[in-house]
Design a protein around this motif. Structure first.
Motif, PDB file in Angstrom:
ATOM      1  N   PRO A 287      92.959  38.263  -2.633  1.00  0.00           N
ATOM      2  CA  PRO A 287      92.901  36.825  -2.903  1.00  0.00           C
ATOM      3  C   PRO A 287      91.523  36.248  -2.598  1.00  0.00           C
ATOM      4  O   PRO A 287      90.778  36.760  -1.760  1.00  0.00           O
ATOM      5  CB  PRO A 287      93.956  36.245  -1.956  1.00  0.00           C
ATOM      6  CG  PRO A 287      94.058  37.240  -0.854  1.00  0.00           C
ATOM      7  CD  PRO A 287      93.793  38.582  -1.467  1.00  0.00           C
ATOM      8  N   GLU A 288      91.203  35.189  -3.290  1.00  0.00           N
ATOM      9  CA  GLU A 288      89.971  34.438  -3.045  1.00  0.00           C
ATOM     10  C   GLU A 288      90.306  33.273  -2.124  1.00  0.00           C
ATOM     11  O   GLU A 288      91.166  32.436  -2.436  1.00  0.00           O
ATOM     12  CB  GLU A 288      89.384  33.909  -4.356  1.00  0.00           C
ATOM     13  CG  GLU A 288      88.096  33.139  -4.212  1.00  0.00           C
ATOM     14  CD  GLU A 288      86.892  34.026  -3.972  1.00  0.00           C
ATOM     15  OE1 GLU A 288      85.822  33.506  -3.604  1.00  0.00           O
ATOM     16  OE2 GLU A 288      87.028  35.254  -4.173  1.00  0.00           O
ATOM     17  N   VAL A 289      89.633  33.214  -0.981  1.00  0.00           N
ATOM     18  CA  VAL A 289      89.876  32.165   0.007  1.00  0.00           C
ATOM     19  C   VAL A 289      88.712  31.183  -0.035  1.00  0.00           C
ATOM     20  O   VAL A 289      87.561  31.571   0.185  1.00  0.00           O
ATOM     21  CB  VAL A 289      90.024  32.742   1.428  1.00  0.00           C
ATOM     22  CG1 VAL A 289      90.374  31.641   2.422  1.00  0.00           C
ATOM     23  CG2 VAL A 289      91.074  33.839   1.454  1.00  0.00           C
ATOM     24  N   THR A 290      88.997  29.941  -0.342  1.00  0.00           N
ATOM     25  CA  THR A 290      87.982  28.887  -0.360  1.00  0.00           C
ATOM     26  C   THR A 290      88.139  28.041   0.895  1.00  0.00           C
ATOM     27  O   THR A 290      89.190  27.406   1.093  1.00  0.00           O
ATOM     28  CB  THR A 290      88.131  28.009  -1.611  1.00  0.00           C
ATOM     29  OG1 THR A 290      88.006  28.820  -2.788  1.00  0.00           O
ATOM     30  CG2 THR A 290      87.049  26.933  -1.637  1.00  0.00           C
ATOM     31  N   LEU A 291      87.135  28.055   1.749  1.00  0.00           N
ATOM     32  CA  LEU A 291      87.150  27.289   2.999  1.00  0.00           C
ATOM     33  C   LEU A 291      86.276  26.057   2.874  1.00  0.00           C
ATOM     34  O   LEU A 291      85.236  26.082   2.194  1.00  0.00           O
ATOM     35  CB  LEU A 291      86.659  28.143   4.164  1.00  0.00           C
ATOM     36  CG  LEU A 291      87.487  29.352   4.580  1.00  0.00           C
ATOM     37  CD1 LEU A 291      86.846  30.025   5.787  1.00  0.00           C
ATOM     38  CD2 LEU A 291      88.909  28.963   4.889  1.00  0.00           C
ATOM     39  N   ILE A 292      86.676  24.999   3.532  1.00  0.00           N
ATOM     40  CA  ILE A 292      85.861  23.781   3.655  1.00  0.00           C
ATOM     41  C   ILE A 292      85.716  23.489   5.140  1.00  0.00           C
ATOM     42  O   ILE A 292      86.712  23.351   5.855  1.00  0.00           O
ATOM     43  CB  ILE A 292      86.498  22.589   2.924  1.00  0.00           C
ATOM     44  CG1 ILE A 292      86.638  22.892   1.427  1.00  0.00           C
ATOM     45  CG2 ILE A 292      85.662  21.334   3.132  1.00  0.00           C
ATOM     46  CD1 ILE A 292      87.234  21.748   0.630  1.00  0.00           C
ATOM     47  N   ILE A 293      84.475  23.399   5.597  1.00  0.00           N
ATOM     48  CA  ILE A 293      84.197  23.196   7.019  1.00  0.00           C
ATOM     49  C   ILE A 293      83.407  21.906   7.207  1.00  0.00           C
ATOM     50  O   ILE A 293      82.556  21.551   6.373  1.00  0.00           O
ATOM     51  CB  ILE A 293      83.416  24.401   7.593  1.00  0.00           C
ATOM     52  CG1 ILE A 293      83.318  24.309   9.122  1.00  0.00           C
ATOM     53  CG2 ILE A 293      82.052  24.529   6.969  1.00  0.00           C
ATOM     54  CD1 ILE A 293      82.741  25.563   9.758  1.00  0.00           C
ATOM     55  N   ASP A 294      83.725  21.187   8.244  1.00  0.00           N
ATOM     56  CA  ASP A 294      82.973  19.983   8.599  1.00  0.00           C
ATOM     57  C   ASP A 294      81.758  20.396   9.416  1.00  0.00           C
ATOM     58  O   ASP A 294      81.892  21.048  10.458  1.00  0.00           O
ATOM     59  CB  ASP A 294      83.857  19.025   9.404  1.00  0.00           C
ATOM     60  CG  ASP A 294      83.101  17.808   9.882  1.00  0.00           C
ATOM     61  OD1 ASP A 294      82.679  17.003   9.037  1.00  0.00           O
ATOM     62  OD2 ASP A 294      82.895  17.678  11.104  1.00  0.00           O
ATOM     63  N   TRP A 295      80.562  20.039   8.940  1.00  0.00           N
ATOM     64  CA  TRP A 295      79.328  20.522   9.563  1.00  0.00           C
ATOM     65  C   TRP A 295      79.186  19.998  10.989  1.00  0.00           C
ATOM     66  O   TRP A 295      78.729  20.699  11.884  1.00  0.00           O
ATOM     67  CB  TRP A 295      78.122  20.111   8.713  1.00  0.00           C
ATOM     68  CG  TRP A 295      76.876  20.905   9.016  1.00  0.00           C
ATOM     69  CD1 TRP A 295      76.507  21.416  10.212  1.00  0.00           C
ATOM     70  CD2 TRP A 295      75.864  21.305   8.092  1.00  0.00           C
ATOM     71  NE1 TRP A 295      75.323  22.097  10.111  1.00  0.00           N
ATOM     72  CE2 TRP A 295      74.900  22.044   8.814  1.00  0.00           C
ATOM     73  CE3 TRP A 295      75.665  21.099   6.740  1.00  0.00           C
ATOM     74  CZ2 TRP A 295      73.758  22.564   8.211  1.00  0.00           C
ATOM     75  CZ3 TRP A 295      74.525  21.620   6.140  1.00  0.00           C
ATOM     76  CH2 TRP A 295      73.594  22.350   6.869  1.00  0.00           C
ATOM     77  N   ALA A 296      79.536  18.760  11.228  1.00  0.00           N
ATOM     78  CA  ALA A 296      79.293  18.160  12.543  1.00  0.00           C
ATOM     79  C   ALA A 296      80.135  18.813  13.629  1.00  0.00           C
ATOM     80  O   ALA A 296      79.641  19.089  14.727  1.00  0.00           O
ATOM     81  CB  ALA A 296      79.570  16.661  12.487  1.00  0.00           C
ATOM     82  N   THR A 297      81.403  19.069  13.357  1.00  0.00           N
ATOM     83  CA  THR A 297      82.313  19.578  14.378  1.00  0.00           C
ATOM     84  C   THR A 297      82.674  21.048  14.199  1.00  0.00           C
ATOM     85  O   THR A 297      83.340  21.614  15.059  1.00  0.00           O
ATOM     86  CB  THR A 297      83.615  18.763  14.375  1.00  0.00           C
ATOM     87  OG1 THR A 297      84.273  18.934  13.110  1.00  0.00           O
ATOM     88  CG2 THR A 297      83.324  17.284  14.591  1.00  0.00           C
TER      89      THR A 297
END
Length: 682
Positions: A287-297
């Motif tokens: 599977p392809e996992v797309t992550l979104i991360i908040d840069w500040a925290t």
């Protein structure tokens, strides 16, 4: 060529852009120069005194324009550089300091006698060993010779005094032979055979040089010594691509100290390094996992799963992230097809943010998400038997591959491959663990339990920002609901539509009987799916088994069963009376429960857990999140009436009002509810 004019140097790296600027820099730094031969006059400057970056540029330019077959090899001699033109080494500085001591001694003696008499007296005392201990220890060092038999001479002292008056103490520093950075005539042909993407060895490139060019040729040792003088960037040019060559260059370290949560979200897709079972086909896939991360925290605010990095995966991750963490300011992504398209831009505009793309071959700019891939996804993949990463043992990987394909071919569930639901659950656990684990990129805080300094976790950083006044902007519900979900085209049948082994019902679909529709599904919530026309108009939400009802009321079914049982018993009693000639009473005997192998295994596990609970004293975990999980586990056991040790009961009652328990509970609720069990992902 060892000398260059101001016109030739202007504009090169490390040089001013004009001829006048080069001359001014040469005069201010005292570059070694000589008169140009021929018409025009002017000066030209030695290669050895030029800055390193300028030397590299000249070497690379000459390598590109070198003739293929040089007829002679001329190696210029290294030039001696003046002390004023370079930084002094420790050895030069020690010699200079020793000579300054003798010059100062002569100056003090010259106040009472002439300078000539002072020099003669100092020389005589040096020969006779009558110098002070301080000066005697500096005689050999000031002479700067390999032998320690040298002493002072009148001529040497006068030369030191003269140099000191002209140039100060730096004039007393000894000259050192600078490294010969000139480019031999054979260097161009060698670099053409060495600087290739195939990365040939020095020996291989040297062998080609000998075979394909006319003599004289250098030795392999000369080639190695010359290569060692080049900078890594100049030496590896052509051997490394644009992406790999960045590892040799300077970089800009980006900080997030001035950022607030949701200021910048960074997203990227990663092909999982282990195989799982595809819920649609039953075959193995990555599977392809797309992550979104908040840069500040550094908090993972959302993710999505798909067959490949695509627009649907990005939209799904955005919808999930916005519904959990609020609106974002900047969406920072690469130039992949799943991000650089008009559909994503339209959604970002609707959400009120902006989208920024990193430069090609510049994944270092998004290192915050690249690191998260290794910390979370690669680490999770290595815990699975189906891991197929580059560092996996080839023999073990081949064996697991054969066994899993054999089981799939026979219609069995491979033991080596997790189901999609199992993978989804473990991924949620890994993301949850990451968000509550200390992160090196975040500030340090004092741990309340241990009293030691440690880094904040992403969720602690998020809560800290909220305590300082940050408040996430909530996205409108209609906007979030309208964001696209993964869609499949299916044909309707009397109000029903089948998706991923589930049957969904919507009354409005009766009017679309036999037609194709688009079904938007969410693996996080399989209780309902969105149904759209092929043109994108929403029809409604279809409910899983929405038209399923029991065949008959339960009471009627049980009534029929009881009647059938009584009739059968009556017929058996009558038959027994005919056979025996006597009245026969039939009684029901409850047979001893026979457990299947699986039931026996479960009973054994339960008994083992009971023995472990009796033999192991109750212990509290050190981590606050683990204590929260333990409290919830005990709470569930007490609610269900299970046996719980007395100490555990007392701690459960005491910890109920603890502020840490409430804080962790609030954080867990903010991080989202546990995943819904997916019935179709077998």
């Amino acid at each position: 060529m060892s000398w260059y004019s101001a016109n030739e140097l202007a504009g090169l790296p490390g040089m001013p852009g004009t001829r006048q600027g080069v001359k001014a820099k040469a005069n201010s730094q005292g570059w070694e120069a000589q008169k140009r031969m021929g018409c025009g006059g002017g000066y030209e400057y030695a290669f050895a005194v030029l800055p390193t970056e300028t030397q590299n540029a000249l070497l690379l330019a000459k390598a590109d324009s070198a003739a293929p077959t040089p007829t002679s090899t001329v190696i210029p001699q290294a030039e001696e550089t003046r002390p004023g033109q370079q930084q002094l080494t420790d050895a030069q500085r020690k010699v200079m300091t020793a000579r300054v001591a003798f010059v100062r001694e002569i100056e003090r003696m010259a106040k009472m006698v002439s300078q000539q008499r002072a020099i003669e007296t100092l020389v005589e005392h040096a020969k006779a060993g009558g110098l002070t201990l301080y000066l005697n220890e500096r005689v050999v060092l000031a002479n700067d010779r390999k032998t320690d038999t040298r002493t002072l001479s009148e001529r040497t002292l006068k030369r030191w005094i003269s140099d000191f008056k002209k140039h100060g103490e730096r004039g007393l520093a000894p000259k050192r032979r600078a490294a010969d950075m000139s480019m031999p005539d054979w260097a161009g042909d060698f670099l053409k055979r060495y600087q290739k993407p195939q990365k040939p060895s020095v020996e291989a490139a040297f062998q080609l040089l000998v075979e394909q060019t006319e003599p004289p040729h250098p030795s392999i040792h000369q080639v190695r010594r010359w290569l060692a003088k080049l900078s890594p960037e100049a030496r590896e040019r052509g051997r490394l691509g644009a992406h790999e060559s960045k590892s040799l260059k300077a970089f800009v370290r980006r900080t997030s100290k001035e950022l607030w949560p949701n200021d910048i979200w960074v997203a990227d897709g990663h092909t999982f390094d282990a195989e799982v079972i595809n819920p649609e086909t039953g075959q193995a896939f990555r599977p392809e996992v797309t992550l979104i991360i908040d840069w500040a925290t550094r908090r993972i605010v959302g993710f999505a799963l798909n067959l490949a990095e695509s627009t649907l995966a990005t939209l799904d991750a955005l919808r999930y992230s916005v519904s959990r963490a609020g609106m974002f300011g900047t969406f920072y992504v690469d130039n992949g097809s799943g991000f650089a398209n008009d559909t994503i831009r339209e959604v970002v505009d609707r959400l009120g943010g902006q989208m920024k793309h990193s430069l090609p071959y510049n994944s270092q700019a998004r290192g915050v998400i690249e690191r998260a891939h290794k910390t979370i996804l690669v680490k999770l993949a290595k815990t699975m038997d189906s891991y197929i990463g580059a560092d996996m043992d080839k023999e073990a990987a081949t064996k697991a591959h054969k066994l899993s394909r054999r089981d799939i071919k026979q219609g069995l569930k491979p033991a080596q491959l997790p189901t999609f639901q199992e993978f989804y659950d473990r991924l949620n656990e890994a993301l949850d663990s990451y968000n509550f684990r200390p992160h090196r990129g975040l500030p340090k805080v004092r741990d309340l339990d241990t009293g030691t300094l440690r880094h904040q976790s992403p969720m602690e950083a998020w809560k800290s920002a909220e305590a300082e006044g940050f408040e996430a902007l909530t996205a409108p519900a209609d906007v979030v609901a309208s964001l696209m979900r993964p869609q499949l085209v299916r044909k309707t049948h009397r109000g029903e539509v089948r998706v991923n082994s589930g049957i969904y019902f919507l009354q409005a679909l009766v009017d679309f009987h036999g037609e194709e529709v688009r079904v938007g599904w969410d693996y996080r919530d399989v209780g309902q799916v969105g149904v759209f026309t092929l043109e994108g108009e929403m029809i409604g939400e279809a409910i899983l088994d929405g038209n399923a009802t029991p065949a008959m009321p339960v009471a009627e079914v049980q009534k029929g069963r009881d009647k059938r049982q009584k009739g059968q018993i009556s017929r058996l009693t009558q038959k027994a009376k005919v056979v025996t000639g006597q009245d026969v009473e039939i009684r029901t005997i409850t047979p001893t429960t026979r457990h299947t192998d699986a039931q026996q295994v479960e009973r054994g596990r339960a008994h083992l857990k009971q023995l472990e609970a009796q033999g192991t004293p109750f212990q509290l975990p050190h981590n606050k999140v683990d204590r929260w999980r333990l409290w919830n586990k005990l709470d569930a056991q007490l609610m269900s009436g299970e046996d719980v040790p007395q100490k555990a009961r007392e701690w459960h009652a005491h910890y109920r009002d603890n502020k840490d328990l409430k804080a962790i509970a609030d954080a867990m609720e903010a991080d989202g509810r546990p995943p819904v069990r997916n019935p179709w992902a077998k």
